[in-house]
Scaffold this motif. Structure first.
Motif, mmCIF file in Angstrom:
data_model
loop_
_atom_site.group_PDB
_atom_site.id
_atom_site.type_symbol
_atom_site.label_atom_id
_atom_site.label_comp_id
_atom_site.label_asym_id
_atom_site.label_seq_id
_atom_site.Cartn_x
_atom_site.Cartn_y
_atom_site.Cartn_z
ATOM 1 N N LEU A 93 4.274 10.188 22.924
ATOM 2 C CA LEU A 93 5.461 10.960 22.823
ATOM 3 C C LEU A 93 5.293 12.296 22.176
ATOM 4 C CD1 LEU A 93 8.143 8.193 21.514
ATOM 5 C CD2 LEU A 93 8.147 9.436 23.886
ATOM 6 N N VAL A 94 4.639 12.644 21.150
ATOM 7 C CA VAL A 94 4.563 13.862 20.710
ATOM 8 C C VAL A 94 3.931 14.844 21.459
ATOM 9 C CG1 VAL A 94 3.864 15.252 18.567
ATOM 10 C CG2 VAL A 94 4.939 12.838 18.129
ATOM 11 N N GLN A 95 2.716 14.248 22.009
ATOM 12 C CA GLN A 95 1.829 15.289 22.996
ATOM 13 C C GLN A 95 2.527 15.495 24.211
ATOM 14 O OE1 GLN A 95 -1.405 12.500 23.566
ATOM 15 N NE2 GLN A 95 -2.650 13.558 21.622
ATOM 16 N N ARG A 96 3.604 14.850 24.601
ATOM 17 C CA ARG A 96 4.140 15.145 25.974
ATOM 18 C C ARG A 96 5.364 15.854 25.792
ATOM 19 N NH1 ARG A 96 4.371 9.324 29.246
ATOM 20 N NH2 ARG A 96 2.173 9.155 29.544
ATOM 21 N N HIS A 97 6.027 15.793 24.546
ATOM 22 C CA HIS A 97 7.344 16.450 24.500
ATOM 23 C C HIS A 97 7.135 17.770 23.334
ATOM 24 C CE1 HIS A 97 9.436 13.462 26.997
ATOM 25 N NE2 HIS A 97 8.723 12.491 26.422
ATOM 26 N N SER A 98 6.185 17.913 22.756
ATOM 27 C CA SER A 98 6.295 19.050 21.791
ATOM 28 C C SER A 98 5.105 20.196 22.016
ATOM 29 C CB SER A 98 6.312 18.632 20.407
ATOM 30 O OG SER A 98 6.336 19.346 19.377
ATOM 31 N N VAL A 99 5.424 21.224 21.919
ATOM 32 C CA VAL A 99 4.312 22.106 22.240
ATOM 33 C C VAL A 99 3.878 22.642 20.858
ATOM 34 C CG1 VAL A 99 3.770 24.511 23.141
ATOM 35 C CG2 VAL A 99 5.176 22.948 24.401
ATOM 36 N N VAL A 100 5.036 22.489 19.862
ATOM 37 C CA VAL A 100 4.799 23.263 18.573
ATOM 38 C C VAL A 100 3.868 22.144 17.749
ATOM 39 C CG1 VAL A 100 5.986 23.871 16.554
ATOM 40 C CG2 VAL A 100 6.833 24.606 18.711
ATOM 41 N N HIS A 101 4.490 20.746 17.688
ATOM 42 C CA HIS A 101 3.842 19.973 16.785
ATOM 43 C C HIS A 101 2.864 18.931 17.702
ATOM 44 C CE1 HIS A 101 7.060 21.144 14.118
ATOM 45 N NE2 HIS A 101 7.840 20.735 15.165
ATOM 46 N N GLN A 102 1.627 19.204 17.268
ATOM 47 C CA GLN A 102 0.558 18.423 17.902
ATOM 48 C C GLN A 102 -0.335 17.545 16.943
ATOM 49 O OE1 GLN A 102 -0.070 17.801 21.326
ATOM 50 N NE2 GLN A 102 1.771 18.754 21.441
ATOM 51 N N PRO A 103 -0.394 16.478 17.114
ATOM 52 C CA PRO A 103 -0.953 15.636 16.253
ATOM 53 C C PRO A 103 -2.319 16.077 15.943
ATOM 54 C CG PRO A 103 0.147 14.112 17.696
ATOM 55 C CD PRO A 103 0.118 15.565 18.054
ATOM 56 N N PRO A 104 -3.108 15.712 14.853
ATOM 57 C CA PRO A 104 -2.703 15.344 13.764
ATOM 58 C C PRO A 104 -1.888 16.404 13.076
ATOM 59 C CG PRO A 104 -4.938 15.651 13.503
ATOM 60 C CD PRO A 104 -4.472 16.230 14.817
ATOM 61 N N ARG A 128 15.278 18.240 6.394
ATOM 62 C CA ARG A 128 15.517 17.501 7.525
ATOM 63 C C ARG A 128 14.403 18.361 8.511
ATOM 64 N NH1 ARG A 128 16.774 12.777 7.225
ATOM 65 N NH2 ARG A 128 18.610 12.300 8.289
ATOM 66 N N ASP A 129 13.374 17.454 9.075
ATOM 67 C CA ASP A 129 12.563 17.886 10.100
ATOM 68 C C ASP A 129 12.990 17.725 11.482
ATOM 69 O OD1 ASP A 129 10.401 18.757 8.265
ATOM 70 O OD2 ASP A 129 9.543 16.528 8.402
ATOM 71 N N ASP A 130 12.662 18.411 12.428
ATOM 72 C CA ASP A 130 12.984 18.204 13.744
ATOM 73 C C ASP A 130 12.394 16.662 14.097
ATOM 74 O OD1 ASP A 130 10.835 18.439 15.255
ATOM 75 O OD2 ASP A 130 11.001 20.560 15.107
ATOM 76 N N MET A 175 0.691 -1.139 -0.051
ATOM 77 C CA MET A 175 0.052 0.202 -0.013
ATOM 78 C C MET A 175 0.781 1.319 0.299
ATOM 79 S SD MET A 175 -2.687 0.972 2.912
ATOM 80 C CE MET A 175 -1.836 1.222 4.330
ATOM 81 N N ASN A 176 0.686 2.386 -0.771
ATOM 82 C CA ASN A 176 1.366 3.324 -0.944
ATOM 83 C C ASN A 176 0.892 4.442 0.272
ATOM 84 O OD1 ASN A 176 2.761 2.972 -3.229
ATOM 85 N ND2 ASN A 176 1.242 3.954 -4.524
ATOM 86 N N VAL A 177 2.010 5.149 0.837
ATOM 87 C CA VAL A 177 1.648 6.033 1.991
ATOM 88 C C VAL A 177 2.682 7.284 1.459
ATOM 89 C CG1 VAL A 177 1.021 4.118 3.785
ATOM 90 C CG2 VAL A 177 3.576 4.849 3.524
ATOM 91 N N THR A 178 2.497 8.236 2.307
ATOM 92 C CA THR A 178 3.280 9.249 1.959
ATOM 93 C C THR A 178 4.367 9.138 2.602
ATOM 94 O OG1 THR A 178 1.504 10.877 2.468
ATOM 95 C CG2 THR A 178 3.507 11.899 2.638
ATOM 96 N N ASN A 179 5.651 9.545 1.774
ATOM 97 C CA ASN A 179 6.926 9.308 2.279
ATOM 98 C C ASN A 179 7.719 10.393 3.020
ATOM 99 O OD1 ASN A 179 9.520 8.528 2.624
ATOM 100 N ND2 ASN A 179 9.809 7.848 0.425
ATOM 101 N N ILE A 180 7.293 10.423 4.477
ATOM 102 C CA ILE A 180 7.807 11.477 4.933
ATOM 103 C C ILE A 180 9.458 11.540 5.064
ATOM 104 C CG2 ILE A 180 5.762 11.814 6.591
ATOM 105 C CD1 ILE A 180 7.394 10.625 8.786
#
Length: 139
Positions: A96-107, A62-64, A51-56
């Motif tokens: 992990l993202v929710q606990r450690h990032s204020v800037v990046h919040q899913p989705p 380079r993202d953080d 299945m094809n998915v977005t290649n991040i």
């Protein structure tokens, strides 16, 4: 009767210090569990591997680390119906993202563009998580 107050204060002080140092091992546990789940997925063949998915991971940009993990949660959220273990990886990375990032919040938004197979994405993600475990344990 005065002794409970100093004991309580000492307990509160120790609890506050312990909470700060406990964040790293828990982060490492989430990463290691995700690596284990991804390794198990790599050993099984499922019909949606192609299945094809977005290649991040494509491109020069380079993202953080937190942005990469946030984007990975978006891909996993879209793909978790493929295999039961993907839900566990998704939930670990989401926490992990929710606990450690204020800037990046899913989705996190995914840009349209390069795609890859789900199996290739999962292998790339496993390598990134292994690097993070190594990097974060050195800090």
């Amino acid at each position: 009767m005065n002794s409970p107050v100093p004991v309580l204060l000492a307990f509160l002080a120790l609890s506050a210090c312990q909470g700060h140092t406990a964040a790293r091992p828990q982060t490492s546990s989430f990463l290691k569990e995700s690596i284990r789940l991804l390794s198990n997925l790599g050993e099984t063949t499922v019909s949606c591997d192609k299945m094809n998915v977005t290649n991040i991971f494509a491109g020069e940009k380079r993202d953080d680390d937190m942005e990469t993990l946030c984007k990975a949660t978006a891909v996993l959220q879209e793909s978790q119906s493929c295999h039961g273990n993907l839900e566990g990886v998704y939930l670990n990375l989401l926490k992990l993202v929710q606990r450690h990032s204020v800037v990046h919040q899913p989705p996190c938004a995914l840009a349209a563009g390069n795609t890859t197979s789900l199996s290739e994405f999962l292998e790339d993600l496993r390598r990134v998580l292994q690097r993070l475990v190594k990097d974060w344990n050195l800090k």
